[in-house]
Enzyme design. Structure first.
Site, PDB file in Angstrom:
ATOM      1  N   ALA A   8      23.406  35.205  15.830  1.00 14.63           N
ATOM      2  CA  ALA A   8      22.249  35.932  15.329  1.00 14.63           C
ATOM      3  C   ALA A   8      21.098  34.929  15.219  1.00 14.63           C
ATOM      4  O   ALA A   8      21.300  33.729  15.391  1.00 14.63           O
ATOM      5  CB  ALA A   8      22.570  36.529  13.963  1.00 14.63           C
ATOM      6  N   ALA A   9      19.928  35.424  14.931  1.00 13.79           N
ATOM      7  CA  ALA A   9      18.779  34.534  14.722  1.00 13.79           C
ATOM      8  C   ALA A   9      18.900  33.945  13.321  1.00 13.79           C
ATOM      9  O   ALA A   9      18.436  34.530  12.353  1.00 13.79           O
ATOM     10  CB  ALA A   9      17.480  35.307  14.886  1.00 13.79           C
ATOM     11  N   CYS A  10      19.575  32.796  13.221  1.00 12.39           N
ATOM     12  CA  CYS A  10      19.776  32.151  11.923  1.00 12.39           C
ATOM     13  C   CYS A  10      19.646  30.646  12.092  1.00 12.39           C
ATOM     14  O   CYS A  10      19.606  30.128  13.208  1.00 12.39           O
ATOM     15  CB  CYS A  10      21.144  32.514  11.340  1.00 12.39           C
ATOM     16  SG  CYS A  10      22.531  31.859  12.282  1.00 12.39           S
ATOM     17  N   SER A  11      19.595  29.936  10.983  1.00  7.99           N
ATOM     18  CA  SER A  11      19.393  28.484  11.047  1.00  7.99           C
ATOM     19  C   SER A  11      20.556  27.775  11.739  1.00  7.99           C
ATOM     20  O   SER A  11      20.343  26.809  12.467  1.00  7.99           O
ATOM     21  CB  SER A  11      19.171  27.910   9.651  1.00  7.99           C
ATOM     22  OG  SER A  11      20.319  28.108   8.851  1.00  7.99           O
ATOM     23  N   ARG A  14      20.099  28.134  15.449  1.00  7.90           N
ATOM     24  CA  ARG A  14      18.984  27.273  15.881  1.00  7.90           C
ATOM     25  C   ARG A  14      19.420  25.809  15.937  1.00  7.90           C
ATOM     26  O   ARG A  14      19.104  25.097  16.889  1.00  7.90           O
ATOM     27  CB  ARG A  14      17.777  27.427  14.941  1.00  7.90           C
ATOM     28  CG  ARG A  14      16.936  28.652  15.234  1.00  7.90           C
ATOM     29  CD  ARG A  14      15.607  28.620  14.479  1.00  7.90           C
ATOM     30  NE  ARG A  14      15.755  28.562  13.033  1.00  7.90           N
ATOM     31  CZ  ARG A  14      16.012  29.608  12.246  1.00  7.90           C
ATOM     32  NH1 ARG A  14      16.155  30.806  12.768  1.00  7.90           N
ATOM     33  NH2 ARG A  14      16.124  29.453  10.939  1.00  7.90           N
TER      34      ARG A  14
END
Length: 136
Positions: A8-11, A14
């Site tokens: 997912a778009a998470c730290s 990233r």
């Protein structure tokens, strides 16, 4: 060998992408929220786990708590269909290549994706630096 990062778009996702880029390792990314994994893809990931579904399911996620699942009582096929329907149940990121799997970003563990020669060179450099310190 290309690594696939499912997340997912998470730290954590990233950080994983930054680590692969910094280390010159090719990867493809797939946002599992926008494009959920199929049951077949989930089965392939499970084949690589040590702890089975416990390794890939985020029991601290809001959706897990909201669904109030009894994972142990569910047939595997039904659980995989639920994960496909609710991809936020998955821990993020899940990184795989042909031989390796890592769930979550852990700085020490992710090094398994470095080529063997690179790991050996880094180990030799570390030993060289630390032995000098010990000799001083």
């Amino acid at each position: 060998m290309t690594v696939t990062i499912y997340g997912a778009a998470c730290s954590s996702t990233r950080k994983a992408k930054q680590w692969f880029t910094k280390n010159g390792i090719e990867y493809t990314e797939r946002n599992v929220i926008r494009e959920p994994l199929t049951v077949n893809e989930l089965q392939n990931i499970l084949r690589m786990t040590v702890e089975g579904t416990d390794e890939i399911i985020s029991t601290r996620s809001k959706i897990y708590k909201d669904l109030d699942l009894d994972i142990e009582a569910l047939p595997l096929q039904e659980l995989l269909e639920i994960i496909q329907e609710y991809p936020r149940l998955l821990r993020s990121p899940i990184m795989v290549d042909a031989k390796r799997l890592q769930v979550g970003y852990h700085e020490e563990d992710i090094r398994q994706f470095l080529p063997r020669q690179t790991r050996e060179n880094q180990w030799l450099q570390w030993r060289k630096n630390h032995l000098r310190v010990a000799e001083s």
